[in-house]
Design an enzyme around this catalytic site. Structure first.
Site, mmCIF file in Angstrom:
data_model
loop_
_atom_site.group_PDB
_atom_site.id
_atom_site.type_symbol
_atom_site.label_atom_id
_atom_site.label_comp_id
_atom_site.label_asym_id
_atom_site.label_seq_id
_atom_site.Cartn_x
_atom_site.Cartn_y
_atom_site.Cartn_z
ATOM 1 N N GLN A 198 -69.921 2.348 9.074
ATOM 2 C CA GLN A 198 -71.366 2.137 8.932
ATOM 3 C C GLN A 198 -71.646 1.370 7.635
ATOM 4 O OE1 GLN A 198 -74.335 5.274 8.074
ATOM 5 N NE2 GLN A 198 -75.325 4.662 9.971
ATOM 6 N N TYR A 213 -83.858 3.370 5.093
ATOM 7 C CA TYR A 213 -83.150 2.503 4.138
ATOM 8 C C TYR A 213 -83.619 1.049 4.287
ATOM 9 C CZ TYR A 213 -80.723 6.844 3.476
ATOM 10 O OH TYR A 213 -80.468 8.168 3.208
ATOM 11 N N ARG A 227 -78.036 0.920 13.997
ATOM 12 C CA ARG A 227 -78.669 2.232 14.179
ATOM 13 C C ARG A 227 -80.164 2.139 13.891
ATOM 14 N NH1 ARG A 227 -77.315 8.352 11.881
ATOM 15 N NH2 ARG A 227 -77.084 9.115 13.998
ATOM 16 N N GLY A 231 -73.224 15.192 14.815
ATOM 17 C CA GLY A 231 -73.086 15.187 13.365
ATOM 18 C C GLY A 231 -72.524 16.497 12.858
HETATM 19 C C1 LIG Z 1 -74.181 15.787 5.703
HETATM 20 C C2 LIG Z 1 -74.876 14.714 6.509
HETATM 21 C C3 LIG Z 1 -74.764 13.391 6.100
HETATM 22 C C4 LIG Z 1 -75.358 12.361 6.861
HETATM 23 N N1 LIG Z 1 -75.166 11.058 6.472
HETATM 24 C C5 LIG Z 1 -75.582 10.044 7.267
HETATM 25 C C6 LIG Z 1 -75.205 8.688 6.993
HETATM 26 O O1 LIG Z 1 -74.455 8.370 6.050
HETATM 27 N N2 LIG Z 1 -75.692 7.736 7.825
HETATM 28 C C7 LIG Z 1 -76.501 8.027 8.893
HETATM 29 O O2 LIG Z 1 -76.923 7.122 9.617
HETATM 30 N N3 LIG Z 1 -76.835 9.313 9.190
HETATM 31 C C8 LIG Z 1 -76.367 10.318 8.434
HETATM 32 N N4 LIG Z 1 -76.629 11.621 8.799
HETATM 33 C C9 LIG Z 1 -77.329 11.903 10.068
HETATM 34 C C10 LIG Z 1 -76.318 12.127 11.213
HETATM 35 O O3 LIG Z 1 -75.637 10.934 11.533
HETATM 36 C C11 LIG Z 1 -76.977 12.660 12.508
HETATM 37 O O4 LIG Z 1 -77.849 11.683 13.005
HETATM 38 C C12 LIG Z 1 -77.745 13.952 12.254
HETATM 39 O O5 LIG Z 1 -76.935 14.883 11.558
HETATM 40 C C13 LIG Z 1 -78.236 14.583 13.561
HETATM 41 O O6 LIG Z 1 -77.151 14.896 14.413
HETATM 42 P P1 LIG Z 1 -76.630 16.421 14.543
HETATM 43 O O7 LIG Z 1 -77.817 17.261 14.826
HETATM 44 O O8 LIG Z 1 -75.618 16.379 15.653
HETATM 45 O O9 LIG Z 1 -76.024 16.779 13.211
HETATM 46 C C14 LIG Z 1 -76.078 12.666 8.033
HETATM 47 C C15 LIG Z 1 -76.201 14.010 8.426
HETATM 48 C C16 LIG Z 1 -75.593 15.016 7.695
HETATM 49 C C17 LIG Z 1 -75.696 16.431 8.177
#
Ligand SMILES: Cc1cc2nc3c(=O)[nH]c(=O)nc-3n(C[C@H](O)[C@H](O)[C@H](O)COP(=O)(O)O)c2cc1C
Length: 371
Positions: free
Chosen positions: A96, A181, A228, A317
């Site tokens: 990413q 962002y 994204r 995630g």
């Molecule tokens: C610890 C953490 C770090 C994350 N960092 C990013 C990131 O670097 N880039 C991004 O697009 N989304 C990031 N997200 C969002 C996740 O990609 C994802 O969309 C979000 O956690 C929802 O999915 P889930 O409910 O399955 O966790 C992050 C989420 C978490 C929990």
């Protein structure tokens, strides 16, 4: 369907589960990788597709300390170890590419003032050094409005980062144009008050995204590029912008001529609005390429959305933080490990590589004896 093969352009995924991009802030202060990060991704290689944590494309694009960059040789060499390890386990991996725009602070960028479409401060916080010591979430400072030359330089940084990613052995790149962002700042009325061709009309507000995705696709190949979007997230409260869904559709329409790898919708973080089915149907009408969705999915909801035809791949995630062998656990209906939220950001191997693994195929990668 979740466990069936899927062709993402020319890349064959062994199942339709992706690991969502997640910042873990385990790199060095200048963004170099280490063996723990290599092991972390290697453990999760049974996902059909891994999308790495956001990797800053430049110093000024960094908004979170200890994030692994993709703009110098040491970082490229570190990522090469990651891609080799994932490929050796039969996995596929996209990186990413990330520029945070205004969501940062000079203490995180190495002294540089943040860049954004307009000199307007937002509410979303970066992750950097705290006055009282240690690291935590820090407020933004007012960013500098980007000149035309800044826009060109930033687009060139994305292209160079994508070329670096190819050198590092990635299967493709995902532009992080979600979650408030830089790309979203161009899209949001509240963050973009430009009067040139990058501000005002919807067409102008998606121009930076459309141009940058196109330039990256031209440099490394259309089928190696995804991006994204998060039109239904509500992260930075005043930035709730009713036009975001129509802007997302506009961007998809303009990029639909390219055979891109995918669009990835980030649909659910702390605050969100439900995504209407009508939006999902419009996406399918406009967008001929694959669709990935992410946000609070269970095995069942993932299967549902695939069967409804609204997505081709579902990204997980938080489940992937604590369950390196998520595919096996889902297949075998096994219990999931609990997450330790205190180790999400920063720190060391604890909470990164020491979650229990039961899949016999990847059990040899387990690291259980941290002390
Ligand atoms: C610890 C953490 C770090 C994350 N960092 C990013 C990131 O670097 N880039 C991004 O697009 N989304 C990031 N997200 C969002 C996740 O990609 C994802 O969309 C979000 O956690 C929802 O999915 P889930 O409910 O399955 O966790 C992050 C989420 C978490 C929990």
């Amino acid at each position: 369907m979740l466990f069936s093969h899927f062709n993402l352009g020319n890349i064959e995924l062994s199942n339709r589960l992706a690991m969502a991009p997640m910042t873990r802030s385990r790199a060095s202060l200048d963004g170099a990788l280490n063996d723990d990060i290599v092991r972390y991704y290697q453990q999760r290689a049974t996902a059909g597709l891994i999308i790495t944590e956001g990797a800053p494309i430049s110093k000024v694009g960094r908004g979170y300390a200890f994030t692994p960059g993709i703009y110098n040789q040491e970082q490229i060499d570190g990522w090469k170890k990651v891609t080799d390890a994932v490929h050796a386990e039969g996995g596929k991996i996209f990186i990413q590419l990330w520029h945070v725009g205004r969501v940062t602070h000079p203490s995180i960028t190495g002294g540089e003032q943040a860049l954004a479409p307009s000199a307007i401060k937002g509410l979303n916080k970066g992750y950097g050094p705290l006055e009282e010591g240690g690291y935590g979430f820090v407020d933004q400072e007012v960013p500098r409005a980007m000149t035309k030359q800044d826009i060109i330089n930033t687009q060139n940084d994305f292209v160079q980062a994508a070329k670096n990613a190819m050198e590092a052995g990635f299967d493709g790149v995902e532009l992080h144009s979600a979650n408030t962002y830089l790309f979203e700042q161009f899209m949001l009325n509240s963050a973009n008050q430009r009067t040139d061709e990058y501000g005002g009309s919807q067409e102008n507000r998606v121009r930076f995204l459309v141009e940058t995705v196109s330039a990256v696709a031209q440099a490394i190949g259309e089928d190696k590029v995804g991006f994204r979007l998060s039109p239904y997230l509500v992260i930075d409260d005043p930035d709730v912008d009713p036009e975001m869904p129509s802007l997302a559709l506009k961007a998809l329409e303009q990029l639909s001529q390219l055979k891109l790898a995918y669009v990835h919708f980030s649909e659910h973080v702390a605050t969100w609005r439900p995504v209407p089915s009508s939006f999902r149907r419009q996406v399918r009408e406009i967008w001929p390429n694959p669709v990935i969705v992410a946000g609070r999915h269970s095995k069942e909801s993932a299967q549902d959305i695939l069967e409804q035809g609204y997505a081709d791949v579902v990204a997980f995630g938080e489940y992937y933080i604590s369950n390196p062998d998520l595919v096996y656990r889902f297949k075998e209906n096994l219990a999931l490990n609990q997450n330790d939220r205190s180790t999400y950001y920063g720190g060391d191997a604890k909470g990164l590589v020491d979650y229990p693994i039961v899949d016999p195929k990847v059990k040899h990668l387990a690291v259980n004896d941290l002390c």
